[in-house]
Design a protein around this motif. Structure first.
Motif, PDB file in Angstrom:
ATOM      1  N   VAL A  84       0.864  -1.171   0.000  1.00 25.71           N
ATOM      2  CA  VAL A  84       0.000   0.000   0.000  1.00 25.71           C
ATOM      3  C   VAL A  84       0.907   1.229   0.000  1.00 25.71           C
ATOM      4  O   VAL A  84       1.774   1.374   0.871  1.00 25.71           O
ATOM      5  CB  VAL A  84      -0.935  -0.002   1.228  1.00 25.71           C
ATOM      6  N   PHE A  85       0.725   2.090  -0.987  1.00 28.19           N
ATOM      7  CA  PHE A  85       1.550   3.294  -1.129  1.00 28.19           C
ATOM      8  C   PHE A  85       1.561   4.092   0.178  1.00 28.19           C
ATOM      9  O   PHE A  85       0.507   4.294   0.805  1.00 28.19           O
ATOM     10  CB  PHE A  85       0.981   4.131  -2.287  1.00 28.19           C
ATOM     11  N   GLY A  86       2.741   4.541   0.571  1.00 27.90           N
ATOM     12  CA  GLY A  86       2.931   5.225   1.848  1.00 27.90           C
ATOM     13  C   GLY A  86       2.148   6.518   2.015  1.00 27.90           C
ATOM     14  O   GLY A  86       2.092   7.066   3.112  1.00 27.90           O
ATOM     15  N   GLY A  87       1.537   7.024   0.947  1.00 30.05           N
ATOM     16  CA  GLY A  87       0.762   8.256   1.054  1.00 30.05           C
ATOM     17  C   GLY A  87      -0.710   8.005   1.341  1.00 30.05           C
ATOM     18  O   GLY A  87      -1.483   8.955   1.480  1.00 30.05           O
ATOM     19  N   PHE A  88      -1.109   6.752   1.432  1.00 31.33           N
ATOM     20  CA  PHE A  88      -2.523   6.474   1.687  1.00 31.33           C
ATOM     21  C   PHE A  88      -2.860   6.594   3.167  1.00 31.33           C
ATOM     22  O   PHE A  88      -2.021   6.396   4.039  1.00 31.33           O
ATOM     23  CB  PHE A  88      -2.908   5.089   1.163  1.00 31.33           C
ATOM     24  N   SER A  89      -4.129   6.891   3.421  1.00 25.29           N
ATOM     25  CA  SER A  89      -4.628   7.105   4.777  1.00 25.29           C
ATOM     26  C   SER A  89      -4.865   5.792   5.512  1.00 25.29           C
ATOM     27  O   SER A  89      -4.881   4.713   4.904  1.00 25.29           O
ATOM     28  CB  SER A  89      -5.964   7.829   4.693  1.00 25.29           C
ATOM     29  N   ALA A  90      -5.102   5.909   6.813  1.00 27.98           N
ATOM     30  CA  ALA A  90      -5.422   4.746   7.639  1.00 27.98           C
ATOM     31  C   ALA A  90      -6.653   4.022   7.089  1.00 27.98           C
ATOM     32  O   ALA A  90      -6.698   2.796   7.021  1.00 27.98           O
ATOM     33  CB  ALA A  90      -5.661   5.183   9.082  1.00 27.98           C
ATOM     34  N   GLN A  91      -7.647   4.798   6.691  1.00 23.48           N
ATOM     35  CA  GLN A  91      -8.873   4.191   6.164  1.00 23.48           C
ATOM     36  C   GLN A  91      -8.592   3.369   4.911  1.00 23.48           C
ATOM     37  O   GLN A  91      -9.090   2.262   4.750  1.00 23.48           O
ATOM     38  CB  GLN A  91      -9.908   5.290   5.860  1.00 23.48           C
ATOM     39  N   SER A  92      -7.762   3.924   4.023  1.00 22.65           N
ATOM     40  CA  SER A  92      -7.416   3.197   2.793  1.00 22.65           C
ATOM     41  C   SER A  92      -6.640   1.927   3.111  1.00 22.65           C
ATOM     42  O   SER A  92      -6.833   0.893   2.463  1.00 22.65           O
ATOM     43  CB  SER A  92      -6.573   4.071   1.867  1.00 22.65           C
ATOM     44  N   ILE A  93      -5.750   2.014   4.089  1.00 23.47           N
ATOM     45  CA  ILE A  93      -4.985   0.818   4.477  1.00 23.47           C
ATOM     46  C   ILE A  93      -5.966  -0.230   5.005  1.00 23.47           C
ATOM     47  O   ILE A  93      -5.911  -1.405   4.618  1.00 23.47           O
ATOM     48  CB  ILE A  93      -3.949   1.134   5.582  1.00 23.47           C
ATOM     49  N   ALA A  94      -6.865   0.199   5.884  1.00 19.35           N
ATOM     50  CA  ALA A  94      -7.823  -0.732   6.491  1.00 19.35           C
ATOM     51  C   ALA A  94      -8.675  -1.402   5.411  1.00 19.35           C
ATOM     52  O   ALA A  94      -8.872  -2.619   5.432  1.00 19.35           O
ATOM     53  CB  ALA A  94      -8.710  -0.004   7.495  1.00 19.35           C
ATOM     54  N   ASP A  95      -9.161  -0.627   4.457  1.00 12.03           N
ATOM     55  CA  ASP A  95      -9.990  -1.211   3.389  1.00 12.03           C
ATOM     56  C   ASP A  95      -9.222  -2.292   2.634  1.00 12.03           C
ATOM     57  O   ASP A  95      -9.758  -3.345   2.310  1.00 12.03           O
ATOM     58  CB  ASP A  95     -10.411  -0.127   2.380  1.00 12.03           C
ATOM     59  N   ARG A  96      -7.955  -1.995   2.346  1.00 12.73           N
ATOM     60  CA  ARG A  96      -7.141  -2.952   1.583  1.00 12.73           C
ATOM     61  C   ARG A  96      -6.799  -4.178   2.414  1.00 12.73           C
ATOM     62  O   ARG A  96      -6.835  -5.310   1.912  1.00 12.73           O
ATOM     63  CB  ARG A  96      -5.875  -2.253   1.070  1.00 12.73           C
ATOM     64  N   ILE A  97      -6.471  -3.970   3.673  1.00 12.32           N
ATOM     65  CA  ILE A  97      -6.170  -5.117   4.546  1.00 12.32           C
ATOM     66  C   ILE A  97      -7.401  -6.010   4.676  1.00 12.32           C
ATOM     67  O   ILE A  97      -7.312  -7.231   4.570  1.00 12.32           O
ATOM     68  CB  ILE A  97      -5.712  -4.641   5.942  1.00 12.32           C
ATOM     69  N   ASN A  98      -8.547  -5.413   4.863  1.00 14.51           N
ATOM     70  CA  ASN A  98      -9.761  -6.207   5.062  1.00 14.51           C
ATOM     71  C   ASN A  98     -10.191  -6.932   3.796  1.00 14.51           C
ATOM     72  O   ASN A  98     -10.646  -8.065   3.843  1.00 14.51           O
ATOM     73  CB  ASN A  98     -10.892  -5.329   5.596  1.00 14.51           C
ATOM     74  N   ASP A  99     -10.027  -6.263   2.668  1.00 10.24           N
ATOM     75  CA  ASP A  99     -10.408  -6.906   1.415  1.00 10.24           C
ATOM     76  C   ASP A  99      -9.587  -8.175   1.194  1.00 10.24           C
ATOM     77  O   ASP A  99     -10.100  -9.186   0.739  1.00 10.24           O
ATOM     78  CB  ASP A  99     -10.210  -5.940   0.239  1.00 10.24           C
ATOM     79  N   ALA A 100      -8.291  -8.095   1.521  1.00 10.98           N
ATOM     80  CA  ALA A 100      -7.397  -9.239   1.272  1.00 10.98           C
ATOM     81  C   ALA A 100      -7.243 -10.122   2.501  1.00 10.98           C
ATOM     82  O   ALA A 100      -6.598 -11.156   2.438  1.00 10.98           O
ATOM     83  CB  ALA A 100      -6.029  -8.730   0.819  1.00 10.98           C
ATOM     84  N   GLN A 101      -7.816  -9.701   3.632  1.00  6.82           N
ATOM     85  CA  GLN A 101      -7.672 -10.465   4.879  1.00  6.82           C
ATOM     86  C   GLN A 101      -6.203 -10.749   5.185  1.00  6.82           C
ATOM     87  O   GLN A 101      -5.797 -11.894   5.389  1.00  6.82           O
ATOM     88  CB  GLN A 101      -8.473 -11.776   4.777  1.00  6.82           C
ATOM     89  N   CYS A 102      -5.411  -9.682   5.252  1.00  3.75           N
ATOM     90  CA  CYS A 102      -3.984  -9.836   5.543  1.00  3.75           C
ATOM     91  C   CYS A 102      -3.796 -10.275   6.990  1.00  3.75           C
ATOM     92  O   CYS A 102      -4.529  -9.850   7.877  1.00  3.75           O
ATOM     93  CB  CYS A 102      -3.243  -8.514   5.332  1.00  3.75           C
ATOM     94  N   CYS A 103      -2.769 -11.117   7.229  1.00  6.80           N
ATOM     95  CA  CYS A 103      -2.531 -11.585   8.596  1.00  6.80           C
ATOM     96  C   CYS A 103      -1.382 -10.824   9.245  1.00  6.80           C
ATOM     97  O   CYS A 103      -1.202 -10.878  10.457  1.00  6.80           O
ATOM     98  CB  CYS A 103      -2.267 -13.077   8.616  1.00  6.80           C
ATOM     99  N   LEU A 104      -0.598 -10.138   8.434  1.00  9.85           N
ATOM    100  CA  LEU A 104       0.573  -9.458   8.991  1.00  9.85           C
ATOM    101  C   LEU A 104       0.814  -8.163   8.220  1.00  9.85           C
ATOM    102  O   LEU A 104       0.516  -8.080   7.021  1.00  9.85           O
ATOM    103  CB  LEU A 104       1.770 -10.405   8.883  1.00  9.85           C
ATOM    104  N   VAL A 105       1.344  -7.161   8.935  1.00 11.58           N
ATOM    105  CA  VAL A 105       1.678  -5.889   8.286  1.00 11.58           C
ATOM    106  C   VAL A 105       3.160  -5.612   8.522  1.00 11.58           C
ATOM    107  O   VAL A 105       3.667  -5.801   9.632  1.00 11.58           O
ATOM    108  CB  VAL A 105       0.849  -4.718   8.859  1.00 11.58           C
ATOM    109  N   ILE A 106       3.843  -5.172   7.481  1.00 10.36           N
ATOM    110  CA  ILE A 106       5.230  -4.730   7.637  1.00 10.36           C
ATOM    111  C   ILE A 106       5.239  -3.219   7.423  1.00 10.36           C
ATOM    112  O   ILE A 106       4.720  -2.725   6.416  1.00 10.36           O
ATOM    113  CB  ILE A 106       6.165  -5.414   6.618  1.00 10.36           C
TER     114      ILE A 106
END
Ligand code: 6R9
Length: 636
Positions: free
Chosen positions: A148-170
């Motif tokens: 996720v591009f570093g300029g995106f907001s928390a909301q955008s990160i959350a949407d992307r994490i939830n869509d893909a059901q990520c288990c870990l964040v770096i």
């Protein structure tokens, strides 16, 4: 590599072969790579479902191709040269051996934290070597990365994490960008409030800004790396196993997770990198994109490394400490290939030549452009002042969905023409269609750009929603992949991309959906409705113009405050890149009787073309148009 085109005749020959026998053509190219098991069938496809599979049954790991296989011959050659944001900070050069070692260690950190083949990992980081390492570490163990591009907001990160059901964040504690220090971990923390699938967060130390570290969830990368060895055998992957997901904007409000797979993506990015830029061993390739976009995935990380190239990774921005930074980097690292976006060129142009002329740019051999149409003035400035009229310019047209370049000159081989992406690469069969889906044949014509045959890098699906992939790309015109771009084919058969024909904006080379921006604006209290269109912007290519209906009449001073609040809302919901350049408060929007907003009219007004608005007879209330015209923000 045994597939480098050296002359225009060879290009034509390769092109003919690729159309007559696509399977034979790509099979020969794929033989240059390391496969654990050979494929059984080169291609299986239909564009109706769609279902495209390349190198069916073949087994490989892309990191063995990008790293291991180079060790014997070029283990001590630089793979990544890192230039930090601050020119006074020491940079880093990672040889292939060092990069291999670090990728294996990071892969072991992921494994230690429960990540396995097929799991999704979100990466939200600044442009540091650890970003490329994290990407490759995922690929090493068969985990699917979603950067996720570093300029995106928390909301955008959350949407992307939830869509893909990520288990870990770096992520990292913070990021440096020009003279700014930007929080990263804090933004991830804000996102994770909404993301129950995330079990672990690995945090790199970059800015040493204070961050909260949640017990049992958050771990420092440095500490984790101490616990592992550099021994990590690569996971055997099927050619069609997912390599990554990358979210991109479309005409609807929700970004799509574009999926690429291991085999085809590798072959296509390597082939196009080697040929378009005519890369020679030992050269330094500098792609100025962020790895958070497809250009960074394909032409900073995978393409160059698959070809054993040296790839330069730059953390900062072109205008800091001053507008000569790119030229400083070119000079310092003896860059041979520079690949950047028209928006960067236009921005640097505006500062004049002082900061160009005091640098030695003689190492440059090839210049590239990507992300948006390049205007003639910028093309010539690039050619005259950066390439000194001795470097071919490759205007490369492609998309997140295509994995790699589709239409572009081959450096030094295809005769260029300013503003033209020129000719399709081997394996690419473009055609233009009219509104009714009829092919427009011959030259000197324009229409909607489609592709009629699969190439190895074509999008396979949109994550979790195959129907959406079908609807968006394969349904507008039966049997064709629709790009969303308008295009002109001139008398010489050269292609010139004229821009999006859907509701997608291209702001500074970034794709932004109008619906996404509208949704964000509408979230602001007091906003009833909004409509967003693009308009020509000198530097950004397109600017964002928002027409907003407020709940009650806003006075002049209230309006200024409300505009600021709306900008803050858009930043908060999407990210600063989606902030409108202009906001006009209106009493109504031009709608048809069926309630559809007539954007054509709004676009014309935003462009300042209020004289000729075309047919407005189908409007529910034609009077709103006069009202909007009267308050239009032109030339401000
Ligand atoms: C690689 C990338 C894709 C859209 C694409 C088109 C525009 C990209 C272009 C270009 C004219 C070029 N675009 N390259 N337009 N000339 N050389 O940018 O991917 O972010 O998905 O954007 O960008 O409109 O459809 P992505």
């Amino acid at each position: 590599m045994n597939f480098q085109i050296r002359t225009f005749d060879e290009y034509q020959e390769a092109y003919r072969y690729s159309v007559e026998d696509p399977e034979g053509f790509w099979a020969e190219i794929a033989q240059n790579f390391q496969w654990r098991k050979p494929w059984k069938k080169t291609l299986q496809w239909n564009f109706d479902e769609p279902n495209v599979q390349w190198f069916v049954g073949g087994k490989l790991n892309i990191t063995e191709n990008c790293l291991d296989r180079h060790l014997a011959e070029r283990g001590d050659q630089p793979a990544i040269i890192w230039e930090p944001n601050d020119p006074h900070e020491a940079g880093v050069t990672l040889t292939y051996r060092m990069l291999h070692d670090q990728v294996c260690r990071m892969a072991n950190v992921l494994k230690r934290n429960g990540v396995g083949k097929g799991d999704r990992v979100c990466i939200y980081m600044p442009m540091v070597p650890e970003l490329a390492i994290a990407v490759l570490a995922c690929a090493r163990i068969g985990a699917i990365h979603s950067v996720v591009f570093g300029g995106f907001s928390a909301q955008s990160i959350a949407d992307r994490i939830n869509d893909a059901q990520c288990c870990l964040v770096i992520t990292s504690d913070g990021a440096y960008r020009g003279n700014k220090e930007i929080p990263m971990k804090e933004t991830v923390d804000d996102a994770l409030v909404q993301c129950p699938s995330v079990k672990r967060v690995i945090v790199l130390t970059r800015t040493r800004t204070p961050v909260s570290m949640i017990k049992g969830r958050d771990l420092w990368m440095e500490q984790e790396l101490k616990q592992v060895t550099a021994e990590c055998p690569a996971e055997e992957m099927d050619a069609e196993d997912m390599l990554f997901i990358l979210y991109t904007s479309g005409s609807t409000g929700k970004p799509k997770g574009v999926v690429h797979t291991c085999g085809g993506y590798m072959i296509y990015t390597a082939y196009t990198f080697q040929n378009v830029f005519q890369y020679e061993p030992g050269q330094v390739h500098f792609c100025t994109a962020d790895i958070g976009w497809i250009t960074g995935h394909s032409y900073i990380v995978y393409g160059p490394l698959a070809c054993g190239a040296t790839s330069l990774l730059f953390e900062g921005i072109p205008t800091w400490p001053d507008c000569g930074r790119f030229w400083d980097i070119v000079d310092k690292h003896q860059v041979n290939i520079l690949y950047t976006a028209p928006t960067a060129i236009r921005s640097l142009m505006s500062f004049g030549l002082d900061k160009v002329e005091n640098h030695d740019l003689s190492s440059l051999k090839v210049l590239g452009s990507v992300g948006e149409p390049i205007n003639e003035e910028a093309w010539h400035w690039y050619d005259d002042h950066i390439g000194k009229n001795r470097c071919p310019i490759v205007d490369t047209w492609w998309q997140t969905e295509t994995a790699g370049i589709l239409i572009s000159p081959i450096a030094g081989i295809t005769k260029t023409k300013p503003t033209y992406a020129t000719l399709p690469l081997p394996g690419v069969q473009p055609l233009l269609v009219d509104e009714n889906g009829q092919e427009i044949e011959g030259n000197g014509v324009s229409g909607n750009l489609c592709i009629k045959f699969p190439w190895p890098g074509i999008i396979r699906t949109t994550y979790g929603d195959h129907e959406r992939c079908k609807q968006t790309y394969f349904s507008a015109y039966k049997g064709l992949y629709f790009t969303g771009d308008g295009c002109l084919r001139d008398e010489d058969g050269y292609y010139r991309i004229t821009g999006r024909v859907d509701d997608v904006l291209n702001v500074s080379g970034h794709r932004i959906g109008t619906a996404e921006v509208e949704n964000a604006i509408n979230m602001h209290t007091g906003v009833v409705e909004s409509a967003v269109v693009g308009y020509p912007h000198d530097i950004k290519g397109q600017g964002i113009y928002a027409y907003v209906i407020a709940e009650s009449q806003v006075s002049h001073s209230d309006a200024e405050l409300m505009k600021r609040d709306i900008l803050a809302t858009v930043s908060r919901v999407i990210g600063p890149i989606a902030k409108p350049d202009k906001i006009q408060f209106v009493n109504g929007l031009p709608k048809t009787r069926s309630g559809k907003i007539m954007r054509r009219i709004l676009r014309k007004i935003a462009e300042g073309e209020t004289g000729n608005l075309g047919d407005t007879s189908t409007l529910l209330d034609p009077a709103v148009v006069d009202d909007i015209k009267a308050g239009a923000l032109i030339g401000v």
